[in-house]
Scaffold this active site. Structure first.
Site, PDB file in Angstrom:
ATOM      1  N   PRO A   1     -22.751  39.611  18.814  1.00  0.00           N
ATOM      2  CA  PRO A   1     -22.979  38.196  18.717  1.00  0.00           C
ATOM      3  C   PRO A   1     -24.056  37.837  17.716  1.00  0.00           C
ATOM      4  CG  PRO A   1     -23.631  39.131  20.841  1.00  0.00           C
ATOM      5  CD  PRO A   1     -23.553  40.197  19.858  1.00  0.00           C
ATOM      6  N   GLU A   2     -23.708  36.964  16.812  1.00  0.00           N
ATOM      7  CA  GLU A   2     -24.683  36.354  15.929  1.00  0.00           C
ATOM      8  C   GLU A   2     -24.804  34.889  16.384  1.00  0.00           C
ATOM      9  OE1 GLU A   2     -24.097  37.345  11.779  1.00  0.00           O
ATOM     10  OE2 GLU A   2     -22.849  39.050  12.308  1.00  0.00           O
TER      11      GLU A   2
ATOM     12  N   HIS B   1     -19.603  47.998  33.226  1.00  0.00           N
ATOM     13  CA  HIS B   1     -20.523  47.340  32.292  1.00  0.00           C
ATOM     14  C   HIS B   1     -20.884  45.921  32.688  1.00  0.00           C
ATOM     15  CE1 HIS B   1     -19.651  50.848  29.985  1.00  0.00           C
ATOM     16  NE2 HIS B   1     -18.436  50.464  29.696  1.00  0.00           N
TER      17      HIS B   1
ATOM     18  N   ARG C   1     -22.886  48.567  25.539  1.00  0.00           N
ATOM     19  CA  ARG C   1     -23.902  49.386  24.860  1.00  0.00           C
ATOM     20  C   ARG C   1     -25.302  49.186  25.404  1.00  0.00           C
ATOM     21  NH1 ARG C   1     -22.778  49.236  18.490  1.00  0.00           N
ATOM     22  NH2 ARG C   1     -24.277  50.910  18.530  1.00  0.00           N
TER      23      ARG C   1
END
Length: 271
Positions: free
Chosen positions: A2-3, A91, A110
DNA sequence: CCGGACGCCTGTCGGC
DNA sequence: TGCCGACAGGCGTCCG
């Protein structure tokens, strides 16, 4: 993942369902993110009302009466709103159970993301204090960029990705904005004219705006809080388009590496 | 101060 | 098919 556009898309999707609601409970399934989720977070959040959701760069801030919940999505993070009681999948590290039957759920394979509690004012926290220009604020101008570049020689792409200079621009949007501005990503900031800074500033705003309008970019698994994918990947001019023709001039898009990150650019129309 | 490299994680993909 | 290395949307930290 995500930006800025993906974080803003997430924020906008959350606001109607979260702002004004109280937090009934908090579930931490795995506290080991970028930093440990604070052990007292549940105690602090239970009963708090979410008064507003703000974005600073790529950080989300949930303003409460006694402090602020900070969430960063890292490289692979995603927030979704699920029905209360929905079975967690792998996750799914963190849940915020809201009054009214919905749960805000953070998924992050991650685990480069973060969930922290900040005292007020949030801006004083070390993670936020040093952040640079916000692309949609009035202070974000060509002049401000030029001033921050003063005396430096770093390549413009790395300059734009430095969160102490500008917040929210990551690897995709740096490449895309520089293509829109026709500026070569390796060009030193010492060799960018005021006129070119104008093009760069406008291209950053324009690119981010179009990306937000498209609901962000979904390369693998990004989705808004309501589960909708983004479509901006279909508008990429250069990112991931190595060897394909430039949409502006037809030259073959090239790939290179800058600071261990891949860079995409058109060797003909970016100078 | 600046710039560059590293490490934190898991998943996926291409090549052999 | 399996294995192995490279790579992926970020960023704080350390080192020269």
């Amino acid at each position: 993942m995500p930006e800025l556009p993906e974080v803003e898309t997430t924020r906008r999707g959350l606001v109607p369902h979260v702002v004004g609601r109280r937090i009934r409970d908090v579930v931490v399934r795995n506290a080991r993110l970028r930093w440990p989720i604070p052990r007292d977070l549940r105690r602090r959040l239970r009963g708090e009302e979410v008064l507003a959701i703000r974005r600073r760069g790529k950080y989300l801030l949930f303003d409460c009466r006694h402090g602020h919940l900070l969430i960063h999505l890292g490289m692979s993070g995603r927030i979704s709103l699920v029905a209360e009681g929905a079975a967690p999948r792998s996750h799914d590290h963190f849940d915020l159970q809201l009054e009214g039957g919905r749960t805000l759920r953070l998924t992050d394979p991650r685990r480069f993301g973060a969930v922290l509690w900040l005292d007020s004012p949030a801006e004083d926290h070390p993670l936020l204090r040093g952040l640079g220009l916000e692309p949609f604020e009035a202070e974000f101008t060509a002049r401000a960029l030029r001033e921050r570049a003063g005396g430096r020689r770093v390549a413009v792409k790395q300059f734009l990705m430095n969160s102490r200079v500008v917040t929210g621009i990551g690897n995709i949007y740096a490449s895309e904005a520089l293509h829109e501005a026709r500026v070569h990503p390796e060009r030193s900031v010492a060799r960018i004219t005021p006129k070119r800074w104008e093009l760069v500033a406008a291209a950053i705003r324009g690119t981010l705006e179009r990306a937000i309008a498209a609901g962000g970019t979904t390369l693998r698994d990004f989705a808004s809080a309501e589960g909708k994918p983004g479509y901006f990947q279909h508008e990429f001019a250069v990112y991931g388009r190595e060897g394909k023709p430039c949409k502006r001039c037809g030259a073959r898009i090239r790939a290179s590496r800058q600071g261990q990150r891949s860079t995409f650019f058109c060797p003909r129309c970016q100078r």
